[in-house]
Design a protein around this motif. Sequence first.
Motif, PDB file in Angstrom:
ATOM      1  N   LEU A  90     -12.594  -0.463  -1.902  1.00 47.71           N
ATOM      2  CA  LEU A  90     -13.100   0.154  -3.125  1.00 47.71           C
ATOM      3  C   LEU A  90     -12.630   1.595  -3.260  1.00 47.71           C
ATOM      4  O   LEU A  90     -12.420   2.082  -4.367  1.00 47.71           O
ATOM      5  CB  LEU A  90     -14.632   0.106  -3.128  1.00 47.71           C
ATOM      6  N   THR A  91     -12.416   2.278  -2.130  1.00 51.75           N
ATOM      7  CA  THR A  91     -12.055   3.690  -2.181  1.00 51.75           C
ATOM      8  C   THR A  91     -10.755   4.012  -1.453  1.00 51.75           C
ATOM      9  O   THR A  91     -10.276   5.144  -1.542  1.00 51.75           O
ATOM     10  CB  THR A  91     -13.172   4.555  -1.557  1.00 51.75           C
ATOM     11  N   GLU A  92     -10.156   3.065  -0.709  1.00 56.77           N
ATOM     12  CA  GLU A  92      -8.972   3.374   0.069  1.00 56.77           C
ATOM     13  C   GLU A  92      -7.948   2.245  -0.032  1.00 56.77           C
ATOM     14  O   GLU A  92      -8.275   1.110  -0.375  1.00 56.77           O
ATOM     15  CB  GLU A  92      -9.318   3.622   1.541  1.00 56.77           C
ATOM     16  N   VAL A  93      -6.695   2.592   0.273  1.00 56.36           N
ATOM     17  CA  VAL A  93      -5.617   1.607   0.257  1.00 56.36           C
ATOM     18  C   VAL A  93      -4.697   1.884   1.436  1.00 56.36           C
ATOM     19  O   VAL A  93      -4.466   3.035   1.817  1.00 56.36           O
ATOM     20  CB  VAL A  93      -4.832   1.668  -1.079  1.00 56.36           C
ATOM     21  N   LYS A  94      -4.194   0.807   2.053  1.00 58.39           N
ATOM     22  CA  LYS A  94      -3.201   0.915   3.122  1.00 58.39           C
ATOM     23  C   LYS A  94      -1.924   0.266   2.608  1.00 58.39           C
ATOM     24  O   LYS A  94      -1.907  -0.915   2.259  1.00 58.39           O
ATOM     25  CB  LYS A  94      -3.666   0.221   4.396  1.00 58.39           C
ATOM     26  N   LEU A  95      -0.860   1.059   2.552  1.00 56.25           N
ATOM     27  CA  LEU A  95       0.401   0.613   1.975  1.00 56.25           C
ATOM     28  C   LEU A  95       1.452   0.490   3.078  1.00 56.25           C
ATOM     29  O   LEU A  95       1.528   1.343   3.972  1.00 56.25           O
ATOM     30  CB  LEU A  95       0.867   1.620   0.917  1.00 56.25           C
ATOM     31  N   ARG A  96       2.251  -0.563   2.991  1.00 48.47           N
ATOM     32  CA  ARG A  96       3.322  -0.802   3.975  1.00 48.47           C
ATOM     33  C   ARG A  96       4.667  -0.665   3.279  1.00 48.47           C
ATOM     34  O   ARG A  96       4.920  -1.330   2.260  1.00 48.47           O
ATOM     35  CB  ARG A  96       3.190  -2.195   4.591  1.00 48.47           C
TER      36      ARG A  96
END
Length: 278
Positions: free
Chosen positions: A47-53
Amino acid sequence: MRSAPRATVHLLTLAAWLAGCASTPPPAPVGPASLGAEEATVASQGLTEVKLRYSGQLTSPGPAVLEKADYELVSDGQVVEKGSAPLGVTLAPNAPTPFSFQAEAAYVRTPEDLRALSQRSGTLLVALRGTLTVRAGGEVRTLPFAASRPVRVPRLPVVRLESLDGARYSEEQVDLLLRLGVENPNPFPLRLEELTWAVSVGGRKLGEGTQGKYDTVDASATGVYPVEVAVTRETWGQDVRALIAKGTLPYEVAGELTGPLVRIPYSLSGDVKLNVSR
């Protein structure tokens, strides 16, 4: 034996030195590496964070080492995180070599930002961009990289009344069973802190409590939390017989749903028709 003239010795020494230089020329400088197959994928989203590869393929004309990636994580046009990822990938000459790294950041900082995004709906663009550092011998080169992808904007959960049953046991006792639903409209799990509730019938509070403490609602699913209260002389008052005799009870359930950057008050009300005695 006669020794060679000094001038002849000097000429021979110079010739030998020149021959040695001709047989071992200095290494030619390695040209720049080329980057291809760039791609950004979402490793995880909340909801508040994203992990991008980020992933790509690097081709070097000579032996080299991809040392690191200095990056910026960008969300909706704003830089939300900066960092450096050590890589240490050996590059064979003229062989496309795959590599990747991940970066994580909060793409929503305040409850107000989360509320605004939820109302906007649609998608937002997240990206990783920066420079790669490549070392070939004593030479260091950098080259830029960038890749992006759209993700669904985070949406606030919704508290609903999934069902409500009123079972009349006697003229002075009714049990109410409420099932509160927390709807997660997002394509990722939703972490809760707690769901508070307080149930009133006919304007009088019958009970209160907490459900769903530190629970997780699956992606695109609804978490259901049962609440049970009794309408009796002890909980409601002396006039409970007259209240139950009407066959319907006016109710209200109110409280607050909380989670990371989430604080949603709710109030649900209506009339429940009483079933026959169990």
